[in-house]
Design a protein around this motif. Sequence first.
Motif, PDB file in Angstrom:
ATOM      1  N   ALA A 143      29.191 -42.934 -80.412  1.00 39.40           N
ATOM      2  CA  ALA A 143      30.812 -43.128 -81.165  1.00 39.40           C
ATOM      3  C   ALA A 143      30.898 -44.169 -81.920  1.00 39.40           C
ATOM      4  O   ALA A 143      31.964 -44.222 -82.707  1.00 39.40           O
ATOM      5  CB  ALA A 143      31.600 -43.256 -79.742  1.00 39.40           C
ATOM      6  N   GLY A 144      29.989 -45.149 -81.871  1.00 40.27           N
ATOM      7  CA  GLY A 144      30.216 -46.195 -82.793  1.00 40.27           C
ATOM      8  C   GLY A 144      30.203 -47.619 -82.334  1.00 40.27           C
ATOM      9  O   GLY A 144      30.591 -48.873 -82.989  1.00 40.27           O
ATOM     10  N   ALA A 145      30.031 -47.775 -80.890  1.00 39.64           N
ATOM     11  CA  ALA A 145      30.262 -48.990 -80.399  1.00 39.64           C
ATOM     12  C   ALA A 145      29.059 -49.753 -80.713  1.00 39.64           C
ATOM     13  O   ALA A 145      27.926 -49.394 -81.134  1.00 39.64           O
ATOM     14  CB  ALA A 145      30.239 -48.905 -78.942  1.00 39.64           C
ATOM     15  N   ASP A 146      29.079 -51.178 -80.666  1.00 40.10           N
ATOM     16  CA  ASP A 146      28.070 -52.153 -80.850  1.00 40.10           C
ATOM     17  C   ASP A 146      27.618 -52.740 -79.504  1.00 40.10           C
ATOM     18  O   ASP A 146      26.074 -53.052 -79.771  1.00 40.10           O
ATOM     19  CB  ASP A 146      28.707 -53.390 -81.691  1.00 40.10           C
ATOM     20  CG  ASP A 146      29.159 -52.942 -82.828  1.00 40.10           C
ATOM     21  OD1 ASP A 146      28.463 -52.964 -83.942  1.00 40.10           O
ATOM     22  OD2 ASP A 146      30.543 -52.964 -83.072  1.00 40.10           O
ATOM     23  N   ARG A 147      27.833 -52.708 -78.692  1.00 39.99           N
ATOM     24  CA  ARG A 147      27.289 -52.977 -77.375  1.00 39.99           C
ATOM     25  C   ARG A 147      28.016 -52.404 -76.207  1.00 39.99           C
ATOM     26  O   ARG A 147      28.972 -51.763 -76.382  1.00 39.99           O
ATOM     27  CB  ARG A 147      27.552 -54.596 -77.206  1.00 39.99           C
ATOM     28  CG  ARG A 147      26.813 -55.567 -78.142  1.00 39.99           C
ATOM     29  CD  ARG A 147      25.539 -55.686 -77.813  1.00 39.99           C
ATOM     30  NE  ARG A 147      24.838 -56.784 -78.841  1.00 39.99           N
ATOM     31  CZ  ARG A 147      24.839 -56.775 -80.155  1.00 39.99           C
ATOM     32  NH1 ARG A 147      24.846 -55.443 -80.745  1.00 39.99           N
ATOM     33  NH2 ARG A 147      24.255 -57.781 -80.595  1.00 39.99           N
ATOM     34  N   HIS A 148      27.179 -52.565 -75.010  1.00 41.06           N
ATOM     35  CA  HIS A 148      27.736 -51.799 -73.828  1.00 41.06           C
ATOM     36  C   HIS A 148      27.381 -52.820 -72.662  1.00 41.06           C
ATOM     37  O   HIS A 148      26.296 -53.317 -72.322  1.00 41.06           O
ATOM     38  CB  HIS A 148      26.886 -50.564 -73.462  1.00 41.06           C
ATOM     39  CG  HIS A 148      27.383 -50.023 -72.225  1.00 41.06           C
ATOM     40  ND1 HIS A 148      27.001 -50.146 -71.180  1.00 41.06           N
ATOM     41  CD2 HIS A 148      28.094 -48.498 -72.264  1.00 41.06           C
ATOM     42  CE1 HIS A 148      27.707 -49.197 -70.243  1.00 41.06           C
ATOM     43  NE2 HIS A 148      28.380 -48.480 -70.857  1.00 41.06           N
ATOM     44  N   LEU A 149      28.477 -53.234 -72.033  1.00 42.72           N
ATOM     45  CA  LEU A 149      28.428 -54.174 -70.728  1.00 42.72           C
ATOM     46  C   LEU A 149      28.996 -53.406 -69.460  1.00 42.72           C
ATOM     47  O   LEU A 149      30.188 -53.268 -69.722  1.00 42.72           O
ATOM     48  CB  LEU A 149      29.232 -55.518 -71.267  1.00 42.72           C
ATOM     49  CG  LEU A 149      29.068 -56.693 -70.103  1.00 42.72           C
ATOM     50  CD1 LEU A 149      27.736 -57.032 -69.874  1.00 42.72           C
ATOM     51  CD2 LEU A 149      29.987 -57.625 -70.591  1.00 42.72           C
ATOM     52  N   ALA A 150      28.394 -53.319 -68.555  1.00 42.54           N
ATOM     53  CA  ALA A 150      28.581 -52.436 -67.389  1.00 42.54           C
ATOM     54  C   ALA A 150      29.555 -53.405 -66.575  1.00 42.54           C
ATOM     55  O   ALA A 150      28.873 -54.425 -66.533  1.00 42.54           O
ATOM     56  CB  ALA A 150      27.442 -51.842 -66.829  1.00 42.54           C
ATOM     57  N   LYS A 151      30.360 -52.821 -65.887  1.00 40.60           N
ATOM     58  CA  LYS A 151      31.174 -53.550 -64.870  1.00 40.60           C
ATOM     59  C   LYS A 151      30.419 -53.142 -63.343  1.00 40.60           C
ATOM     60  O   LYS A 151      29.934 -52.020 -63.341  1.00 40.60           O
ATOM     61  CB  LYS A 151      32.373 -52.951 -64.788  1.00 40.60           C
ATOM     62  CG  LYS A 151      33.230 -53.240 -65.914  1.00 40.60           C
ATOM     63  CD  LYS A 151      34.692 -52.483 -65.789  1.00 40.60           C
ATOM     64  CE  LYS A 151      35.596 -52.416 -66.986  1.00 40.60           C
ATOM     65  NZ  LYS A 151      36.791 -51.572 -67.014  1.00 40.60           N
TER      66      LYS A 151
END
Length: 761
Positions: free
Chosen positions: A727-735
Amino acid sequence: MNTILNCLVQQHDWRILPFALLVSVFSLLIALSLFDRARSVARRSRRVYLIAAPLVAGLGVWSTHFIAMKAYDVGVPVRYEVWETGGSLLIVVFAFYIAMHLALAEAGRIGRIVAALTCGLGVAAMHFLGMGALRLSGAVLSWNAPLVVLAVVGGLALVGAMAFLPWRGGIKRVIGATALGALSVCWLHFVAMSAVVITPTPGVLLPVAAFAETALTVWIGASVGLLVVIAAFLTAMVWWSRHSALGQLREAIEAMPDGLGFYDADDRLAIWNQRYADVNPEVASALKVGVTFREILEAGLKADIYPCARGREQAWIAERMANRRRPQGAMEQNVGDRWLRVQDRRTAEKGTVTVCSDITDMKRDAQALAEARDAADAANRAKSQFLANMSHEIRTPLNGVIGVAQALARTNLDEQQREMLDLIHSSSRTLQTLLSDILDLARVGSGRLELGDEPFDLARATEEAAQLYAAAARDKGLQFVVEVSPEARIWVHGDAVRLKQILTNLVSNAVKFTAAGFVSLTVDAGPQGLRFVVQDTGIGFDAETRERLFSRFEQADGDITRRFGGSGLGLAISQELAAMMGGGLGCESEPGGGAAFILTLPLRPAEAPVAPTAAPPVEVPSSGEGGRRLRILVADDHPTNRRVVELILDQASVELVAVEDGAQAVEACRASAFDLVLMDMQMPVMDGLTATREIRLHEVAMGMARTPIVMLTANALPEHIAAGMDAGADRHLAKPFSIEALLAMVAELTADAPQAASAAA
């Protein structure tokens, strides 16, 4: 040659000679047919044929000789010696017996030539011994030597030609051999008879014991009669055998579970079993000898039993007949409310064998299996969706608990408050571990867990995994030992994170179940691969427990679950991870004697990378050029999660804007510029993925600089991470996330934020 012709024409009664020739041909045809039959039956069944065939051939040739002698006009009274006459019969029968056994010895053409010459020599011996039995009244018999040689050599040549006939020629070979055999017998007899020289000698009288000519006639008649009886009996045996074999074959065809129809070279039905009519009941009335396959198809079309042929009957028939002429294998055909598997096979004589099998039940079972598979797939998708939803719903409040507790830990607390906060941390970590175990187990079971393959320092990874529980071991008074052999202090290829997961699980169990003594972790590397051994002096377990210890949701017993806690998932996950890595996980233990868990993995050495230059620690910048504070947008529908982010980032003195859904996030980005966007994935009105795409489209349309976007979400499965990146996100940080992880990511993504913001202004 004139001598031979004169002998035939003038000295023989032609009224008798055809009978002699008929006996010769008849006897040889029957004998050779029996011999051919002997070649095709089992060895244990050959004896009767190998006795009957020489007897028929010998009697026939012997009778031919003496019948021809009855047609021979000597000119004086004749008599025959009994023993010599009988001996001639025995010689020819024995010669045929030996010859037929030689022919069956499979010695090739040379063997067949020897067998044929044995027959010829036996017939010649029979002829001359029979002539030797002849006694003349008032005359003496002598021979013309050249004609005798010609008779014998010619007869042997003709009978030897039989060896050059096709060995597998069937009835044609039998007829050819009969013709050559009869011609050989006639040549030998009549040419030899032309070599006879009779010299009148008035003083020579017939001996008293001579065999009377009338008695010879009776003997010949008896021999021919016996020959006819034997031939009739054996022919009846062959007919009965074949009839019996056909009957057995017919019974076998009727007993077949599949329908079978045999069509001749003109594609006309010749034979079929009842099952063939049963699987085609609509056309059963059309099944009769001589009906063509096309006519059967047309009968089926009239009965409208071929749904796929409706509206294209002639084209369908043409396709079916083309497939029949060039059969490619089994075909499935819908006939009425049934399914048939039809298979055509061509025979050597251009006939066709059609086999029909009713596969209606199989089709129904296949449909039921397909429906069950679809239902299972749907259930699996529902399970995966449920798992994702539950992960999201559990991680969201858990993120609030952990985040607020971490923010609270940075404030001034008294000793009692600090103790309560530690309990919150401990409980939160336990809940987070349980959630991770459940997700890992689901991904392993569905085959969606992927292992990394990167070089890592084996000793460092091992020590980092072990040291997580060093403090817990010391608090219990345990001796905690980590030993990495020199051979294991290397870099290897693999998934360091999953290896740590296995080791931490084993070490944590060892510490948990050991009250006194020691816990050790040793690592060795050798030709057999890597070997990790986690040993303890804990409670241990028996052999029965060991059998089920690696099962899911299993521990030693219910008491252990209550005393020590845990879900019983760790060892099951660890064993499956070990198998995915190409290794294995086992254990050895006894009650009260501690336990040793042994992890083996393949050794895949790697080159140590060049050590990078240490980067200076980064801090979250709180302001840009001209004293401008960083602007961060937080989009999350959960108030607790927004408050957790606010509590964490308030310490960095940033300007924080919070919205409740993706649509508000898009409007906020269109209204003003931000240095960073923290976007939840699952929100009402507009989800985070759609909002991210809209923000990227707006940036492109307006020519704006790319704003870093972090998917700060409880959707933590690999497919969620991939969807965010797409989708275009730069990072992913899971809760749930830690304060350090969030601050480090903000610092990294906003390092150039002041300059970018200035340029955008």
